[in-house]
Design a protein around this motif. Structure first.
Motif, PDB file in Angstrom:
ATOM      1  N   ILE A  85     -16.225  -3.010   2.087  1.00 45.21           N
ATOM      2  CA  ILE A  85     -15.535  -2.630   0.856  1.00 45.21           C
ATOM      3  C   ILE A  85     -14.749  -1.341   1.061  1.00 45.21           C
ATOM      4  CG2 ILE A  85     -15.875  -1.921  -1.548  1.00 45.21           C
ATOM      5  CD1 ILE A  85     -18.330  -3.801  -1.568  1.00 45.21           C
ATOM      6  N   SER A  86     -15.322  -0.371   1.773  1.00 46.46           N
ATOM      7  CA  SER A  86     -14.607   0.887   2.042  1.00 46.46           C
ATOM      8  C   SER A  86     -13.334   0.635   2.838  1.00 46.46           C
ATOM      9  CB  SER A  86     -15.517   1.854   2.803  1.00 46.46           C
ATOM     10  OG  SER A  86     -16.619   2.251   2.021  1.00 46.46           O
ATOM     11  N   ALA A  87     -13.427  -0.236   3.845  1.00 48.33           N
ATOM     12  CA  ALA A  87     -12.249  -0.561   4.655  1.00 48.33           C
ATOM     13  C   ALA A  87     -11.190  -1.249   3.810  1.00 48.33           C
ATOM     14  CB  ALA A  87     -12.650  -1.450   5.827  1.00 48.33           C
ATOM     15  N   SER A  88     -11.606  -2.139   2.923  1.00 47.12           N
ATOM     16  CA  SER A  88     -10.652  -2.839   2.053  1.00 47.12           C
ATOM     17  C   SER A  88      -9.962  -1.859   1.119  1.00 47.12           C
ATOM     18  CB  SER A  88     -11.384  -3.916   1.241  1.00 47.12           C
ATOM     19  OG  SER A  88     -11.953  -4.897   2.087  1.00 47.12           O
ATOM     20  N   ARG A  89     -10.713  -0.926   0.553  1.00 48.04           N
ATOM     21  CA  ARG A  89     -10.114   0.070  -0.335  1.00 48.04           C
ATOM     22  C   ARG A  89      -9.119   0.949   0.410  1.00 48.04           C
ATOM     23  NH1 ARG A  89     -15.819   1.628  -3.208  1.00 48.04           N
ATOM     24  NH2 ARG A  89     -15.799  -0.011  -4.817  1.00 48.04           N
ATOM     25  N   THR A  90      -9.471   1.348   1.635  1.00 47.62           N
ATOM     26  CA  THR A  90      -8.565   2.183   2.423  1.00 47.62           C
ATOM     27  C   THR A  90      -7.258   1.457   2.690  1.00 47.62           C
ATOM     28  OG1 THR A  90     -10.423   3.315   3.480  1.00 47.62           O
ATOM     29  CG2 THR A  90      -8.285   3.430   4.595  1.00 47.62           C
ATOM     30  N   MET A  91      -7.341   0.187   3.050  1.00 52.56           N
ATOM     31  CA  MET A  91      -6.124  -0.573   3.334  1.00 52.56           C
ATOM     32  C   MET A  91      -5.302  -0.816   2.075  1.00 52.56           C
ATOM     33  SD  MET A  91      -7.183  -3.316   6.315  1.00 52.56           S
ATOM     34  CE  MET A  91      -8.811  -3.762   5.726  1.00 52.56           C
ATOM     35  N   LEU A  92      -5.963  -1.156   0.971  1.00 51.30           N
ATOM     36  CA  LEU A  92      -5.234  -1.462  -0.262  1.00 51.30           C
ATOM     37  C   LEU A  92      -4.627  -0.217  -0.905  1.00 51.30           C
ATOM     38  CD1 LEU A  92      -7.686  -4.044  -1.878  1.00 51.30           C
ATOM     39  CD2 LEU A  92      -5.441  -4.521  -0.897  1.00 51.30           C
ATOM     40  N   ASN A  93      -5.318   0.901  -0.803  1.00 49.74           N
ATOM     41  CA  ASN A  93      -4.859   2.116  -1.478  1.00 49.74           C
ATOM     42  C   ASN A  93      -4.031   3.043  -0.587  1.00 49.74           C
ATOM     43  OD1 ASN A  93      -6.219   1.350  -3.845  1.00 49.74           O
ATOM     44  ND2 ASN A  93      -8.130   2.274  -3.136  1.00 49.74           N
ATOM     45  N   GLN A  94      -4.285   3.014   0.736  1.00 49.13           N
ATOM     46  CA  GLN A  94      -3.595   3.946   1.630  1.00 49.13           C
ATOM     47  C   GLN A  94      -2.769   3.248   2.702  1.00 49.13           C
ATOM     48  OE1 GLN A  94      -6.347   6.964   3.152  1.00 49.13           O
ATOM     49  NE2 GLN A  94      -7.682   6.654   1.394  1.00 49.13           N
ATOM     50  N   GLY A  95      -2.971   1.962   2.893  1.00 44.69           N
ATOM     51  CA  GLY A  95      -2.221   1.247   3.921  1.00 44.69           C
ATOM     52  C   GLY A  95      -2.590   1.674   5.328  1.00 44.69           C
ATOM     53  N   ILE A  96      -3.892   1.871   5.574  1.00 44.26           N
ATOM     54  CA  ILE A  96      -4.364   2.332   6.885  1.00 44.26           C
ATOM     55  C   ILE A  96      -5.399   1.353   7.426  1.00 44.26           C
ATOM     56  CG2 ILE A  96      -5.583   4.159   8.131  1.00 44.26           C
ATOM     57  CD1 ILE A  96      -4.543   6.123   6.038  1.00 44.26           C
ATOM     58  N   TRP A  97      -5.203   0.913   8.663  1.00 42.41           N
ATOM     59  CA  TRP A  97      -6.202   0.098   9.355  1.00 42.41           C
ATOM     60  C   TRP A  97      -7.186   1.068  10.003  1.00 42.41           C
ATOM     61  CZ3 TRP A  97      -7.114  -5.178   9.818  1.00 42.41           C
ATOM     62  CH2 TRP A  97      -8.025  -5.552  10.797  1.00 42.41           C
ATOM     63  N   SER A  98      -8.332   1.240   9.373  1.00 45.44           N
ATOM     64  CA  SER A  98      -9.282   2.272   9.781  1.00 45.44           C
ATOM     65  C   SER A  98     -10.217   1.768  10.873  1.00 45.44           C
ATOM     66  CB  SER A  98     -10.110   2.718   8.571  1.00 45.44           C
ATOM     67  OG  SER A  98     -10.868   1.625   8.071  1.00 45.44           O
ATOM     68  N   ASN A  99     -11.021   2.697  11.386  1.00 42.23           N
ATOM     69  CA  ASN A  99     -12.047   2.327  12.361  1.00 42.23           C
ATOM     70  C   ASN A  99     -13.055   1.352  11.757  1.00 42.23           C
ATOM     71  OD1 ASN A  99     -10.984   3.956  14.398  1.00 42.23           O
ATOM     72  ND2 ASN A  99     -12.174   5.741  13.766  1.00 42.23           N
ATOM     73  N   GLU A 100     -13.305   1.495  10.445  1.00 40.34           N
ATOM     74  CA  GLU A 100     -14.214   0.572   9.770  1.00 40.34           C
ATOM     75  C   GLU A 100     -13.696  -0.854   9.836  1.00 40.34           C
ATOM     76  OE1 GLU A 100     -14.239   2.475   5.986  1.00 40.34           O
ATOM     77  OE2 GLU A 100     -16.221   3.377   6.302  1.00 40.34           O
ATOM     78  N   ALA A 101     -12.378  -1.024   9.752  1.00 37.41           N
ATOM     79  CA  ALA A 101     -11.793  -2.364   9.827  1.00 37.41           C
ATOM     80  C   ALA A 101     -12.031  -2.982  11.199  1.00 37.41           C
ATOM     81  CB  ALA A 101     -10.294  -2.301   9.525  1.00 37.41           C
ATOM     82  N   TRP A 102     -11.894  -2.162  12.260  1.00 33.29           N
ATOM     83  CA  TRP A 102     -12.178  -2.659  13.607  1.00 33.29           C
ATOM     84  C   TRP A 102     -13.649  -3.036  13.746  1.00 33.29           C
ATOM     85  CZ3 TRP A 102      -8.645  -4.553  16.414  1.00 33.29           C
ATOM     86  CH2 TRP A 102      -7.364  -3.988  16.485  1.00 33.29           C
ATOM     87  N   ILE A 103     -14.535  -2.236  13.152  1.00 34.32           N
ATOM     88  CA  ILE A 103     -15.970  -2.529  13.206  1.00 34.32           C
ATOM     89  C   ILE A 103     -16.265  -3.850  12.503  1.00 34.32           C
ATOM     90  CG2 ILE A 103     -18.241  -1.775  12.408  1.00 34.32           C
ATOM     91  CD1 ILE A 103     -17.261   1.116  12.785  1.00 34.32           C
ATOM     92  N   ILE A 104     -15.618  -4.072  11.364  1.00 34.41           N
ATOM     93  CA  ILE A 104     -15.811  -5.319  10.621  1.00 34.41           C
ATOM     94  C   ILE A 104     -15.370  -6.517  11.454  1.00 34.41           C
ATOM     95  CG2 ILE A 104     -15.028  -6.641   8.608  1.00 34.41           C
ATOM     96  CD1 ILE A 104     -14.708  -3.866   7.221  1.00 34.41           C
ATOM     97  N   PHE A 105     -14.198  -6.393  12.070  1.00 31.21           N
ATOM     98  CA  PHE A 105     -13.688  -7.482  12.898  1.00 31.21           C
ATOM     99  C   PHE A 105     -14.637  -7.756  14.064  1.00 31.21           C
ATOM    100  CE2 PHE A 105     -11.115  -9.081  16.455  1.00 31.21           C
ATOM    101  CZ  PHE A 105     -10.566 -10.217  15.860  1.00 31.21           C
TER     102      PHE A 105
END
Length: 252
Positions: A210-230
């Protein structure tokens, strides 16, 4: 291989038709995310964020993940039901690939997950939610979350194969979904929780999704959390796909 693909598509179509004609399954995919978005948004928006509009960037990714977990859990229920009602025995008597029933269920799950995601985001949009990062990042979030939801479908499918009854699968799936969602940052800011709850929330993998989704939707950033999720999704597939196929072959 050609027969497997053709048979899988046919079984997937059968499962999708069953979802459309089954009110319980349709409820999980469409009605539930719409209902929770409306109910939680208007009930808690003022108390948590001052108004509904400010609360939507918080709750939309949470409801999205809840909808995907609920849709993914339906895989185990469907497989368990087919196993215990003898549908798979009928499939075995047909000249089709042995893996087609299992593969068809998991392919159908992808479309179920996409529909659940669209229902969640469309409801949020109608309530006034607008992704600050733009529509492109919405597509990326949906693809990532649907991928993760599909990998979780393998876990529920595995449980559906080994469980003794469909009722047990439904109960465990519901409890799992509720625990993962409500003990996360889906609906409330983590900073407002007691210390012991913060520890639990930070141990919950759904929190990071959820944190990664919020970061992408609100800031447009592919974060480290997104890589961890993948990476976590790939790991789940690597573990549970072989296990599920092994158990399925043994049962069928």
């Amino acid at each position: 291989m050609k027969n497997l693909i053709s048979n899988t598509v046919t079984i997937a179509y059968r499962n999708l038709l069953k979802t459309l004609h089954n009110p319980d399954e349709l409820l999980d995919v469409i009605v539930q995310p719409v209902l929770f978005m409306l109910m939680f948004g208007y009930l808690f928006g003022g108390a948590i964020a001052g108004n509904v509009h400010n609360y939507l960037p918080i709750i939309v990714p949470g409801i999205l993940m809840q909808a995907l977990l609920s849709a993914a859990s339906g895989s185990g229920t469907q497989i368990s039901e087919d196993m215990h009602t003898g549908i798979y025995n009928r499939f075995k008597s047909l000249p089709i690939s042995n893996l087609a029933p299992l593969a068809g269920q998991l392919v159908a799950d992808i479309l179920r997950l996409v529909v659940a995601a669209i229902a969640s985001l469309a409801t949020g949009y109608l309530m006034g939610w607008r992704p600050a990062a733009g529509f492109g990042w919405v597509v990326i979030v949906v693809l990532l979350d649907v991928f993760l939801g599909w990998t979780i479908s393998w876990i529920f499918a595995f449980y559906g194969l080994i469980a003794k009854s469909t009722t047990m699968v439904e109960s465990i799936s519901l409890m799992t979904m509720l625990i993962l969602i409500f003990l996360s940052n889906a609906f409330v800011p983590v900073k407002t929780l007691p210390n012991f709850m913060k520890v639990i929330v930070h141990l919950n993998p759904v929190t990071y999704v959820i944190s990664a989704s919020r970061t992408m939707l609100n800031q447009g950033i592919w974060s480290n959390e997104a890589w961890i999720i993948f990476g976590a999704g790939v790991l789940i597939i690597a573990i549970f796909a072989p296990l599920t196929v092994l158990v399925y072959n043994h049962k069928s």
